[in-house]
Design an enzyme around this catalytic site. Structure first.
Site, PDB file in Angstrom:
ATOM      1  CD  GLU A 146       6.506  -9.708  16.197  1.00 25.38           C
ATOM      2  OE1 GLU A 146       5.803  -8.706  16.253  1.00 25.38           O
ATOM      3  OE2 GLU A 146       6.066 -10.867  16.274  1.00 25.38           O
ATOM      4  CB  CYS A 179       9.654  -6.237  10.501  1.00 29.09           C
ATOM      5  SG  CYS A 179       8.026  -6.947  10.774  1.00 29.09           S
ATOM      6  CB  THR A 190       1.366 -11.881   5.971  1.00 23.21           C
ATOM      7  OG1 THR A 190       0.912 -11.019   7.017  1.00 23.21           O
ATOM      8  CG2 THR A 190       0.627 -11.559   4.676  1.00 23.21           C
ATOM      9  CG  HIS A 209       9.847  -5.109   5.981  1.00 23.95           C
ATOM     10  ND1 HIS A 209      10.039  -6.379   6.451  1.00 23.95           N
ATOM     11  CD2 HIS A 209       8.654  -4.684   6.481  1.00 23.95           C
ATOM     12  CE1 HIS A 209       9.012  -6.711   7.212  1.00 23.95           C
ATOM     13  NE2 HIS A 209       8.150  -5.710   7.252  1.00 23.95           N
ATOM     14  CG  ASN A 265       6.387  -9.965   7.589  1.00 22.45           C
ATOM     15  OD1 ASN A 265       7.617 -10.071   7.606  1.00 22.45           O
ATOM     16  ND2 ASN A 265       5.728  -8.950   8.110  1.00 22.45           N
ATOM     17  CB  SER A 314       5.794  -1.370  13.037  1.00 20.15           C
ATOM     18  OG  SER A 314       5.222  -1.715  11.806  1.00 20.15           O
TER      19      SER A 314
END
Lengths: 346, 131, 389
Positions: A81, A113, A154, A235, A267, A297
């Site tokens: 992303e 993700c 994160t 995840h 993350n 997402s």
């Protein structure tokens, strides 16, 4: 069908920033953030690293680990992303830098993700159909969290590459299952530097619904149950979500422990659960079964069921383990972090 | 550097592909289309270097080149590759760690960018060999 | 080949000359040289214009025609040629003029050099100068000129034990010489402490180890020996003119601390002049950085390899020392308007050999040597001048 993982490689930049350091800048209580997120520190790219350089390093580790002939790679997909270019593929750079050009197909994937696991599925189909001999699926990100936003604690940097094929497998992919709906829990508009998210809306209707639906769907399809697996990876946008969803589904904390790298890494978005899988393969033995579910997402989840083969022992030490990549970090303060993340405009 | 000019050499810069002269055995990087020893009698073919070598000399640049102001200060070095040839590149490590004779290996990094709108250049820098 | 002499010299002041343009600078230097030689403009057969980067510094190419025009020579249509070899452009223009006269092609020519470096920002200047290195294999990796010479310095220190203080001693000496040169950009004394406490540019080179960004021009009138005697009683003879090439990239040199093009050019020059380094009374060498002077005096044979660091420190290269180096102040203190430098070195030769160098006059100067380098050593030009043929 015997499609699976032929090799894998990971890459994590050396820099880290601790949650305390970020919290200090925004006057937040670090302990409540650490408790809430179960994340202590996150990786930060070097000044000259981006998604492409991270993807290349991960891809090279994957090539080297199993001695892959890059010319045998027929498809290469980079999921991210944070592609450096809005238009112009990251994957062409990666393909050129690992010597896989010119006889292959490449494209960039984006699905928050889970673009990397979508790339794995695409490669599986192409390998299984006989279109290609080997496919490379990469998940890599230098993810962005707006200054002061919850995501800033994160949003990390890292990447993982998987070589998918039929021969010399280190893990069979027994099956895969996806669950997808249009759920706008998180997005970044074209030209915007930082993503927007729906706060708590990203939880129940986003993460938990999709991860559990995909996981349950795959187990139902295969007739398996959590106790059939030695390890599981979900995840990991933070430490709390995967821990909670594992419990909801009936997986134990022991099963998810080796793959739960988020606490020391943050993350890595498209690299997130793929990094957890890499860390699990680093310690897995022949015959071990691994369950994995990604989440992107927007929203969707891809579930996978793997069985490790004895080939794992032959290639394990051919590239750095996730544990090795996590070791020996360089801690930086917020000012240096701001410089590394290009938050200071020159 | 203009896009076509970079593109023409991009494979070499990404993968340390130089030249080997099959006549005299020389290994050359950067690539050349004429062997400086054999000249017209040379037989040059592309050669991919392993990417390992050692620091022959170095400096820490405090007044950076145009594309490198964001990276300044940075370590500029001449690397002697294990196969023989020498090249100019950067070493990514703690500035107190760099020394002559240090063993290094290739890493894929951003070299620079034309501007926020422009082309991004990638290529080979070096990092310390671990262990 | 005919004997060749210099019969007139001219030089502008060097420095940040905000109110003077490139063409004005060149014309000023050229007119001084012609007046010094007492030659009528109509007697000039050809012009050689040394310039590194008019295209980048003033967005102007075709400098030969520009200078011929603004020197009032357009109506005479004499040939005017721009010569480029990075920082050795001036030395090369001088050599082209000498060759033209020695060959008999021309009787009287002007060789000059000029650079106008301050019309653009420092970033553009630095980038333009970096074009003298290999853009594709050094420049793109972040190599700057101070960076390249810093790598020479680092290795020289590592191999020979050369110290920061020894580097600094070169700058201190050249600044001292600059105080006696009214054309010099810097005419102030500095100390070792000034240098070693100054801002780091490329470790171990600090800002006082570096020559400055300068505007300026210089010119000489070159004539055949026969013609020269019609104009002056003190022609300064060109005893040797040599030019050598080396690898454009520093990394390709067999020894990073030796500019082998300098060694080659010096050897040819000594052979041509039937001289040895011991016969040279003084020299103007290419000290774009302090380490460059140290390498130059080694490569020119004034001291043994590795012993260059001690030379400035011990006073060997001071005015009054055994082999005075850079009495003009060198590139470091006199300034380094790139294209002008190689010609300015010849101007200093002529002033010293004529005994007209004022406070910085070297006693008993009979034979002098100039050394001009392009890039990190891709080109080296060495000339030897004498009061006698």
């Amino acid at each position: 069908m015997s499609v699976g993982i032929v090799s894998y490689g990971a890459y994590i930049p050396r820099y880290r920033i601790r949650v305390e350091e970020i919290a200090k800048v925004w006057g937040a209580n670090p302990n409540s953030i650490i408790d809430g997120l179960m994340v202590y520190e996150k990786s930060v790219p070097d000044l000259d690293e981006d998604t492409i350089t991270i993807a290349v390093e991960a891809a090279r580790h994957a090539i080297n680990r199993a001695g892959i002939d890059p010319q045998e790679i027929g498809a290469l997909y980079t999921g991210s992303e944070s592609h450096p270019y809005a238009v112009k593929p990251s994957s062409t750079v990666v393909a050129e830098a690992i010597g896989a050009t010119p006889n292959l197909t490449v494209a960039d994937f984006e699905f928050a993700c889970k673009a990397g696991t979508a790339a794995i599925q695409t490669c599986m189909g192409m390998v299984d159909s006989g279109m290609i001999k080997l496919g490379m699926a990469i998940g890599a990100d230098v993810s962005q969290g707006a200054p002061g936003d919850a995501l800033e604690y994160t949003a990390a940097a890292g990447g993982v590459a998987y070589v998918i094929g039929k021969k010399d497998l280190v893990a069979n992919i027994e099956s895969t299952y996806s669950f997808t709906t249009d759920t706008p829990d998180f997005w970044r508009r074209e030209g915007m530097p930082y993503p927007e998210h729906g706060g708590r809306f990203t939880g129940e209707p986003g993460y938990f619904k999709h991860v559990s639906s995909a996981a349950q769907g795959l187990m139902k399809k295969m007739g398996t149950k959590p106790s059939d697996y030695d390890y599981a990876i979900f995840h990991q946008p933070n430490g709390k979500f995967p821990t909670r969803v594992a419990k909801m589904l009936g997986f134990s904390s022991e099963q998810i422990k080796p793959g739960l790298v988020v606490t020391r890494l943050g993350n890595t978005y498209s690299g997130s659960c793929m990094m957890g899988l890499a860390a699990t393969l680093d310690i897995a033995k022949a015959g071990d079964r691994i369950f994995m579910t990604s989440f992107g997402s927007g929203a969707g989840s891809d579930s996978f069921s793997y069985t490790v083969t004895d080939r794992i022992e032959e290639i394990r030490n051919g590239a750095p383990s996730v544990e090795k990549l996590l070791a020996d970090p360089i801690y930086i303060n917020y000012a240096t972090y701001a410089r590394h993340k290009n938050k200071i405009k020159l | 550097m203009s896009v076509p000019r970079f593109w023409r050499r991009l494979k070499n810069i990404y993968n340390l592909i130089g030249t080997h002269c099959e006549k005299c055995g020389s290994f050359l990087y950067p690539p050349r289309n004429m062997c400086p020893k054999c000249r017209r009698n040379g037989m040059t073919i592309p050669f991919k270097f392993k990417g390992t070598g050692e620091v022959l000399t170095y400096t820490i640049v405090h007044t950076g080149a145009k594309d490198y102001t964001k990276l300044t200060p940075y370590i500029l070095a001449i690397i002697k590759l294990d196969e023989g040839p020498q090249l100019t590149s950067q070493v990514i490590c703690d500035h107190s760690q760099i020394r002559i004779g240090m063993k290094v290996k290739a890493a894929f990094r951003k070299l620079g960018e034309e501007s926020e709108k422009g082309m991004i250049y990638y290529g080979t820098k070096f990092v310390p060999m671990e262990g | 080949m005919r004997d060749v002499a210099i019969i007139g010299v001219g030089c502008t002041e060097f420095g940040e000359l905000w109110d003077k343009s490139f063409r004005e600078l060149f014309v000023e230097a050229g007119v001084s040289a012609i007046e010094d030689a007492n030659v009528a403009g109509g007697k000039i057969d050809a012009l050689y214009v040394g310039n590194m980067s008019g295209g980048r510094f003033i967005e102007q190419e075709h400098l030969g025609a520009l200078i011929a025009d603004y020197s009032g020579l357009a109506s005479l249509h004499i040939p005017s040629t721009r010569v480029e070899a990075a920082c050795a452009s001036g030395g090369l223009a001088l050599r082209q003029g000498i060759i033209a006269v020695a060959s008999g092609y021309h009787d009287i020519v002007i060789a000059g050099g000029a650079e106008k470096m301050t019309d653009v920002g420092v970033e553009t200047t630095t980038d333009a100068l970096a074009a003298a290195s290999d853009r594709e294999w050094e420049g793109i990796m972040g190599a700057t000129f101070p960076g390249l010479y810093a790598m020479i310095a680092r290795l020289h220190m590592h191999k020979y034990g050369t110290t920061q203080e020894q580097l600094a001693a070169v700058a201190v000496k050249n600044h001292h010489n600059g105080t006696m040169n009214p054309k010099a950009q810097f005419q102030n004394e500095i100390t070792i402490d000034t240098v070693i406490n100054s801002v780091m540019v490329a470790d171990p080179l600090r800002v006082f180890d570096c020559s400055p960004i300068s505007d300026g021009a210089s010119a000489v009138v070159i004539a055949s020996a026969d013609v020269a005697r019609k104009y002056t009683d003190t022609p300064i003879y060109v005893k040797a003119s040599a030019q050598a090439s080396g690898t454009i990239s520093l990394h390709d040199r067999p020894d990073i601390t030796t500019i082998d093009a300098t060694v080659a050019a010096a050897n040819w020059a000594y052979k041509m002049a039937k001289l040895t380094p011991k016969d040279i009374n003084f020299a103007e060498v290419h000290d774009c950085f302090t380490i460059a002077e140290i390498c130059a005096i080694e490569d020119l044979g004034f001291v043994k390899k590795g012993e260059g660091g001690k030379a400035a420190e011990s006073g060997l290269t001071a005015i009054g020392g055994k082999i005075p180096v850079n009495p003009s102040g060198g590139l470091k203190a006199c300034g380094h308007p790139v294209g002008a430098t190689g010609v300015k070195q010849a101007v200093e030769m002529v002033l010293q050999l004529r005994g007209e160098a004022g406070k910085r006059q070297i006693d008993g100067a009979n034979i002098g040597l100039t050394h001009n380098v392009g890039g990190s050593g891709g080109t080296a030009v060495v000339h030897i001048f004498g009061r006698d043929k």
